[in-house]
Design a protein around this motif. Structure first.
Motif, PDB file in Angstrom:
ATOM      1  N   ILE A  19       0.859  -1.161   0.000  1.00 11.15           N
ATOM      2  CA  ILE A  19       0.000   0.000   0.000  1.00 11.15           C
ATOM      3  C   ILE A  19       0.899   1.217   0.000  1.00 11.15           C
ATOM      4  O   ILE A  19       1.828   1.293   0.775  1.00 11.15           O
ATOM      5  CB  ILE A  19      -0.887   0.014   1.253  1.00 11.15           C
ATOM      6  N   GLY A  20       0.631   2.184  -0.838  1.00 18.85           N
ATOM      7  CA  GLY A  20       1.399   3.413  -0.819  1.00 18.85           C
ATOM      8  C   GLY A  20       2.177   3.600  -2.098  1.00 18.85           C
ATOM      9  O   GLY A  20       1.815   3.109  -3.149  1.00 18.85           O
ATOM     10  N   PRO A  56     -10.093   7.417   3.856  1.00 18.73           N
ATOM     11  CA  PRO A  56      -8.967   7.560   2.923  1.00 18.73           C
ATOM     12  C   PRO A  56      -8.530   6.195   2.424  1.00 18.73           C
ATOM     13  O   PRO A  56      -8.250   5.298   3.215  1.00 18.73           O
ATOM     14  CB  PRO A  56      -7.878   8.209   3.785  1.00 18.73           C
ATOM     15  N   ALA A  57      -8.489   6.025   1.121  1.00 19.48           N
ATOM     16  CA  ALA A  57      -8.165   4.725   0.539  1.00 19.48           C
ATOM     17  C   ALA A  57      -6.660   4.596   0.357  1.00 19.48           C
ATOM     18  O   ALA A  57      -5.985   5.533  -0.060  1.00 19.48           O
ATOM     19  CB  ALA A  57      -8.870   4.556  -0.800  1.00 19.48           C
ATOM     20  N   ALA A  58      -6.130   3.439   0.655  1.00 24.45           N
ATOM     21  CA  ALA A  58      -4.715   3.160   0.422  1.00 24.45           C
ATOM     22  C   ALA A  58      -4.558   2.541  -0.958  1.00 24.45           C
ATOM     23  O   ALA A  58      -5.263   1.612  -1.318  1.00 24.45           O
ATOM     24  CB  ALA A  58      -4.183   2.218   1.480  1.00 24.45           C
ATOM     25  N   ALA A  59      -3.646   3.076  -1.739  1.00 22.30           N
ATOM     26  CA  ALA A  59      -3.463   2.605  -3.106  1.00 22.30           C
ATOM     27  C   ALA A  59      -2.780   1.244  -3.133  1.00 22.30           C
ATOM     28  O   ALA A  59      -1.999   0.906  -2.255  1.00 22.30           O
ATOM     29  CB  ALA A  59      -2.620   3.613  -3.886  1.00 22.30           C
ATOM     30  N   ASN A  60      -3.085   0.469  -4.182  1.00 19.85           N
ATOM     31  CA  ASN A  60      -2.394  -0.791  -4.469  1.00 19.85           C
ATOM     32  C   ASN A  60      -2.416  -1.768  -3.298  1.00 19.85           C
ATOM     33  O   ASN A  60      -1.428  -2.445  -3.026  1.00 19.85           O
ATOM     34  CB  ASN A  60      -0.936  -0.514  -4.862  1.00 19.85           C
ATOM     35  N   ALA A 365      -8.689  -0.619   9.641  1.00 18.65           N
ATOM     36  CA  ALA A 365      -7.994   0.640   9.367  1.00 18.65           C
ATOM     37  C   ALA A 365      -6.764   0.742  10.246  1.00 18.65           C
ATOM     38  O   ALA A 365      -6.654   0.084  11.289  1.00 18.65           O
ATOM     39  CB  ALA A 365      -8.915   1.834   9.609  1.00 18.65           C
ATOM     40  N   VAL A 366      -5.836   1.587   9.819  1.00 18.87           N
ATOM     41  CA  VAL A 366      -4.663   1.920  10.627  1.00 18.87           C
ATOM     42  C   VAL A 366      -4.734   3.402  10.971  1.00 18.87           C
ATOM     43  O   VAL A 366      -4.893   4.249  10.086  1.00 18.87           O
ATOM     44  CB  VAL A 366      -3.355   1.598   9.886  1.00 18.87           C
ATOM     45  N   PHE A 367      -4.641   3.711  12.264  1.00 21.68           N
ATOM     46  CA  PHE A 367      -4.613   5.074  12.770  1.00 21.68           C
ATOM     47  C   PHE A 367      -3.170   5.453  13.081  1.00 21.68           C
ATOM     48  O   PHE A 367      -2.338   4.587  13.355  1.00 21.68           O
ATOM     49  CB  PHE A 367      -5.461   5.193  14.034  1.00 21.68           C
ATOM     50  N   ALA A 368      -2.879   6.750  13.075  1.00 21.04           N
ATOM     51  CA  ALA A 368      -1.514   7.215  13.329  1.00 21.04           C
ATOM     52  C   ALA A 368      -1.522   8.345  14.349  1.00 21.04           C
ATOM     53  O   ALA A 368      -2.445   9.165  14.402  1.00 21.04           O
ATOM     54  CB  ALA A 368      -0.866   7.696  12.031  1.00 21.04           C
ATOM     55  N   SER A 369      -0.471   8.374  15.164  1.00 18.45           N
ATOM     56  CA  SER A 369      -0.233   9.470  16.099  1.00 18.45           C
ATOM     57  C   SER A 369       1.208   9.919  15.958  1.00 18.45           C
ATOM     58  O   SER A 369       2.127   9.093  15.938  1.00 18.45           O
ATOM     59  CB  SER A 369      -0.489   9.016  17.538  1.00 18.45           C
ATOM     60  N   GLU A 370       1.420  11.227  15.850  1.00 18.58           N
ATOM     61  CA  GLU A 370       2.768  11.797  15.762  1.00 18.58           C
ATOM     62  C   GLU A 370       3.217  12.377  17.103  1.00 18.58           C
ATOM     63  O   GLU A 370       4.313  12.905  17.211  1.00 18.58           O
ATOM     64  CB  GLU A 370       2.797  12.893  14.695  1.00 18.58           C
ATOM     65  N   LYS A 378      -7.112   8.796  11.469  1.00 17.87           N
ATOM     66  CA  LYS A 378      -7.050   7.628  10.603  1.00 17.87           C
ATOM     67  C   LYS A 378      -6.047   7.885   9.481  1.00 17.87           C
ATOM     68  O   LYS A 378      -6.125   8.878   8.772  1.00 17.87           O
ATOM     69  CB  LYS A 378      -8.409   7.303  10.014  1.00 17.87           C
ATOM     70  N   ALA A 379      -5.087   6.973   9.321  1.00 20.23           N
ATOM     71  CA  ALA A 379      -4.077   7.110   8.274  1.00 20.23           C
ATOM     72  C   ALA A 379      -4.562   6.527   6.960  1.00 20.23           C
ATOM     73  O   ALA A 379      -4.430   7.150   5.906  1.00 20.23           O
ATOM     74  CB  ALA A 379      -2.782   6.438   8.699  1.00 20.23           C
ATOM     75  N   PHE A 380      -5.118   5.313   7.006  1.00 20.16           N
ATOM     76  CA  PHE A 380      -5.622   4.667   5.794  1.00 20.16           C
ATOM     77  C   PHE A 380      -6.451   3.445   6.170  1.00 20.16           C
ATOM     78  O   PHE A 380      -6.350   2.914   7.276  1.00 20.16           O
ATOM     79  CB  PHE A 380      -4.477   4.244   4.858  1.00 20.16           C
ATOM     80  N   ASP A 381      -7.291   3.027   5.234  1.00 22.73           N
ATOM     81  CA  ASP A 381      -8.014   1.773   5.364  1.00 22.73           C
ATOM     82  C   ASP A 381      -7.196   0.652   4.747  1.00 22.73           C
ATOM     83  O   ASP A 381      -6.523   0.841   3.727  1.00 22.73           O
ATOM     84  CB  ASP A 381      -9.372   1.855   4.662  1.00 22.73           C
TER      85      ASP A 381
END
Length: 425
Positions: A19-20, A56-60, A365-370, A378-381
């Protein structure tokens, strides 16, 4: 004493992607090919990639099935995935292999269950045949046993660097009257394993968990701390009878263990369990568990967090506290990961994986924290339909490995275990 693992063959699938921004290539894996439906749709360029509406869709996004009950001669289903990547570059996936149990429903939680693993030496592109590494009653005899909740920890420093420590639990199949934690280890990258040793006297009774009743390690990977006065300490999350969560620690590379302070979940929820732990840049331990409320209006789509600044001995709060911006499916485990773990120096970039449907175990989904878990987005599904428990590992500085329970639209989230390689932005 070392014992060799024994093989239990299964057939596997092989559609590999990322993905990405980068597609990492496709390589064959021995066995019968099988693409999960969501991944097959994505590869065909279909409009429906089974992501949650508006996400938000993750490519590939492509994947392949790593464990599948329908293709196993021994197990009815596989559940409870956990992951790690060793300093030698080996990726190891651990799951529960569950047999059919007389008179009980599909994929029974307390049936005859083994700990099963697979190894990959090339970042999850190809995998060795599955191996059963823990089975049966630890005291001998014919009584059937539940060997579950695998929590692997890889040592990256110290005299035993490279060792893999594996925490699990045991109970007699068919009852939860007593669940006992066990520990075993491998010093050859998971090729062979020591005998599993009971931790009952160390972690149950007294100041620890109650002697009887429920006890659960993880389920997800644990860690070795890298910062501050507790650098080198092994830590993992547990939950136990009475609805409490805690951190257990080892300062001798997994031989002996003690439990820190146990605290309950938020006061306004009916159920709290399944705790994952990661370290941040200042040596703080962040522990996150799952929630479930009763009734039509539920705050349990969130998760609950507690923090320890003394290496897991105590928490900063009297209870785990709700994390409002981790909107996830109620009553199902999620996995916590420090994105900087591959470099061996934990930073403040955290990831969290969990399904996101309001009711059913669907739409991972994957969530992100900085900011060390203070805030999340949410970072991407992840391309999926049915989705349950999960775990994650960094395969290198940019590539995430993700393993999760999966199924198709008309199926069940316990039908198989899917593997993803995800190139992070």
């Amino acid at each position: 004493m070392k014992i060799s693992t024994r093989n239990s063959p299964t057939r596997r699938a092989a559609i590999v992607g990322s993905i990405g921004a980068a597609v990492l290539g496709t390589a064959g894996v021995a066995g019968t090919l099988r693409a999960p439906q969501a991944s097959a749709d994505a590869l065909r360029g279909g409009a429906d990639t089974a992501s949650a509406p508006g996400a938000p869709a993750a490519a590939n996004d492509t994947s392949f099935t790593l464990f599948e009950g329908r293709q196993s001669e021994e197990f009815e289903c596989f559940r409870i995935p956990s992951l790690l990547t060793t300093p030698a570059g080996t990726t190891i996936a651990f799951v529960e292999g569950r047999r059919a149990f007389d008179g009980e429903d599909f994929c029974y939680d307390d049936g005859s269950i083994d700990i099963v693993m697979k190894r990959s030496s090339n970042g999850g592109t190809d995998w060795d045949p599955q191996e059963v590494i823990l089975t049966g009653n630890p005291w001998g005899g014919t009584a059937r046993a539940t060997r579950g909740n695998p929590v692997p920890i890889v040592l990256t420093q110290g005299k035993n660097a490279g060792r893999i420590v594996l925490l699990t639990t045991w109970n007699q199949a068919g009852t939860r009257d007593k669940r006992i934690p066990f520990v075993m280890h491998s010093d050859d990258d998971g090729k062979t394993w020591s005998e599993a040793v009971s931790l009952e006297d160390q972690l149950k009774g007294g100041d620890g968990a109650p002697s009887d009743g429920w006890y659960a390690t993880g389920p997800q990977h644990g860690i070795q701390m890298v910062h501050g006065e507790h650098a080198g300490r092994l830590v993992a999350g547990v939950n136990y009878e009475g609805g409490n969560g805690a951190i257990i620690v080892s300062d001798d590379d997994g031989t002996s263990w003690t439990q820190g302070q146990g605290i309950p979940g938020p006061k306004d929820v009916a159920h709290f369990s399944e705790v994952g732990v990661e370290e941040t840049a200042d040596g703080t331990l962040v522990a996150i568990g799952r929630l479930k409320d009763e009734g039509e209006t539920s705050t349990s789509r969130s998760r609950a967090v507690a923090r320890s600044t003394d290496g897991g001995k105590t928490f900063e709060t009297a209870t785990f506290e709700t994390v409002a911006d981790l909107k996830t499916t109620p009553g199902v485990q999620g996995a916590l990961l420090n994105r900087d773990q591959f470099g061996g120096d934990a930073g403040d970039r955290l990831l969290y994986s969990a399904p996101t449907d309001t009711e059913k175990r669907m739409h991972l989904a994957v969530f992100a924290s900085e900011d060390a878990g203070t805030s999340w987005s949410k970072a991407f599904d992840v391309v999926s339909v049915r989705a349950g428990y999960s775990d994650m590992t960094m395969l290198d500085d940019e590539v995430l490995g993700l393993l999760h329970e999966a199924g198709d639209e008309g199926g069940d989230a316990r039908d198989r275990i899917d593997w993803h390689r995800i190139t992070l932005p």
